[in-house]
Enzyme design. Sequence first.
Site, PDB file in Angstrom:
ATOM      1  N   GLU A 112       0.833  -1.209   0.000  1.00 36.66           N
ATOM      2  CA  GLU A 112       0.000   0.000   0.000  1.00 36.66           C
ATOM      3  C   GLU A 112       0.866   1.256   0.000  1.00 36.66           C
ATOM      4  OE1 GLU A 112      -3.367  -0.039  -0.432  1.00 36.66           O
ATOM      5  OE2 GLU A 112      -2.853  -2.144  -0.799  1.00 36.66           O
ATOM      6  N   TRP A 116       1.749   1.970  -3.494  1.00 36.70           N
ATOM      7  CA  TRP A 116       0.786   2.748  -4.282  1.00 36.70           C
ATOM      8  C   TRP A 116       1.003   4.238  -4.058  1.00 36.70           C
ATOM      9  CZ3 TRP A 116      -2.330   1.764  -8.238  1.00 36.70           C
ATOM     10  CH2 TRP A 116      -2.640   0.429  -8.527  1.00 36.70           C
ATOM     11  N   TRP A 147     -20.118  12.946 -19.747  1.00 36.46           N
ATOM     12  CA  TRP A 147     -20.398  13.107 -18.320  1.00 36.46           C
ATOM     13  C   TRP A 147     -21.715  13.854 -18.156  1.00 36.46           C
ATOM     14  CZ3 TRP A 147     -17.269  10.340 -15.374  1.00 36.46           C
ATOM     15  CH2 TRP A 147     -15.955  10.095 -15.818  1.00 36.46           C
ATOM     16  N   ASN A 159     -10.641   3.172   3.065  1.00 37.70           N
ATOM     17  CA  ASN A 159     -10.205   3.107   1.665  1.00 37.70           C
ATOM     18  C   ASN A 159     -11.158   2.308   0.778  1.00 37.70           C
ATOM     19  OD1 ASN A 159      -8.110   3.657  -0.398  1.00 37.70           O
ATOM     20  ND2 ASN A 159      -7.984   1.427  -0.424  1.00 37.70           N
ATOM     21  N   TRP A 201     -15.101  12.915 -12.497  1.00 35.68           N
ATOM     22  CA  TRP A 201     -14.252  12.614 -11.343  1.00 35.68           C
ATOM     23  C   TRP A 201     -13.656  13.877 -10.716  1.00 35.68           C
ATOM     24  CZ3 TRP A 201      -9.263  14.287 -11.822  1.00 35.68           C
ATOM     25  CH2 TRP A 201      -8.737  14.433 -13.101  1.00 35.68           C
ATOM     26  N   TRP A 212      -8.864   8.880  -7.902  1.00 33.23           N
ATOM     27  CA  TRP A 212     -10.074   9.227  -8.636  1.00 33.23           C
ATOM     28  C   TRP A 212      -9.993   8.789 -10.095  1.00 33.23           C
ATOM     29  CZ3 TRP A 212     -14.862  10.415  -7.399  1.00 33.23           C
ATOM     30  CH2 TRP A 212     -15.122  10.773  -6.069  1.00 33.23           C
TER      31      TRP A 212
END
Length: 474
Positions: A277, A280, A308, A344, A362, A385
């Site tokens: 993690e 990331w 969108w 998360n 987003w 996102w």
Amino acid sequence: MTPAIVWFRNDLRLRDHPALQAALKAGLAPLPVYIHAPHEEGDWAPGAASNAWRHRALVALDADLRRRGSRLHVFAGDSLATLQAVAAATGATAVFWHRRHEPAVEERDSRIRRTLHRQGLRAEAHNGHLLFEPWQLATRNGDPFRVFTPFWKAALAAWNPPRVQPAPTALPTFGAVPGEVPLDALGLPPRRGWDARFWDPRFLDRWTPGEQGAVAALGRFTQERVHGYDKGRDVPARSLTSRLSPHLHFGEIAPWRVIDALVGNTAPEQRAAYVRELGWREFAHHVLHHFPHTTDTNFNRRFDDFEWAEPAPATLDAWQQGRTGVPIVDAGMRELWATGWMHNRVRMVVASYLTKHLRIHWRDGARWFWDTLVDADLANNTLGWQWVAGTGVDAAPYFRVFNPVLQARRFDPDGTYIAHWVPELRGLPAAARHAPWEAGAADEAARSGYPRRPLVGMAEGRRDALAALSRMKA
């Protein structure tokens, strides 16, 4: 001793502080300086929750410095002009700081470094934030990584975290410097006190900004929460995540100290799951450095033609306030408002519902998170996102639409998390909390003040999202 400015930014600690150590090793007297300059951070100046945290973290840093004979010298205004004025007033011959990788800040810092060098000052930027600087890892062709798995393989092959370093036991004292302002003059805490619950000791999930709070959070994680982390981290009703993200963002603890604490007293599979993690986080900064435009535009430019939906204010407000009628989504958004943080797994669910079922861009979600998260980090926020929306590097395909009801049933099977944050549904049977309208409990939920039906249903939202994707491809 000749003074050297140590320019504190998002590195609000004294342990494992390469810039501070560099000043001491050079035989210089560190002068701790903080400059409040949000106008220099472009379109992504820190949000309200970040500012609330920053104020308390700066108070804590100043207290830590005072215990060692020093203190934090606070300024507001243009960073370059302030550094020049402080150097002239104190006779400082050097400025040391830690690199940041947000696009506007990187550009500003490069300009400051060049100018200080031309003026004869020693100006050094160090790595105090990451295990790997963004340019240290590259593909075999020398290109930046766009996929996490090969990035992480390269990181593990080059693994060499710095050694942990203690904080200095004593630091020199400086008198007042012209231009200093009181910390309260920065106006960082909210006037209305909506953040009171963040720090309230009556709540187990309260936050303690500052290095001591970070060390305490790390201790709780290594002693209590990391055991079973690999599977339990996806269950929002269980406290098995590290909750270190805001401490890492504000540099109150170094990532290599976290890793060092896990070695020796953590099962290898649990340690590997957590360190991945952190990987990331590294990948997010790698991507932001190499693709700075992604803070506002799609990495995958095909989505520039995606249809969108126009974000109707009432719809966006309902999502922000946790009034969508989808219990797991509403629980997450209410947790965010109450604590400045969100689990998360739930972050992915609420983001998917916004970008897929509601088909709202987003960017609207990223902006809301930016303003309300205490761990709002531009690299992580952007990557997360765009990943969920299907528009970014190594992204989940857009056609992979999270079904929030199924996610809730899988990761909150008893509806414990939902009941905690959506009290209107506590009186329902556990199985009905995930989707009251499917369980014949819509009337009972409505009597408690909860929406009778979702803004957009699960099947309807998925159908319309995939139809929009097909039109884009065509």
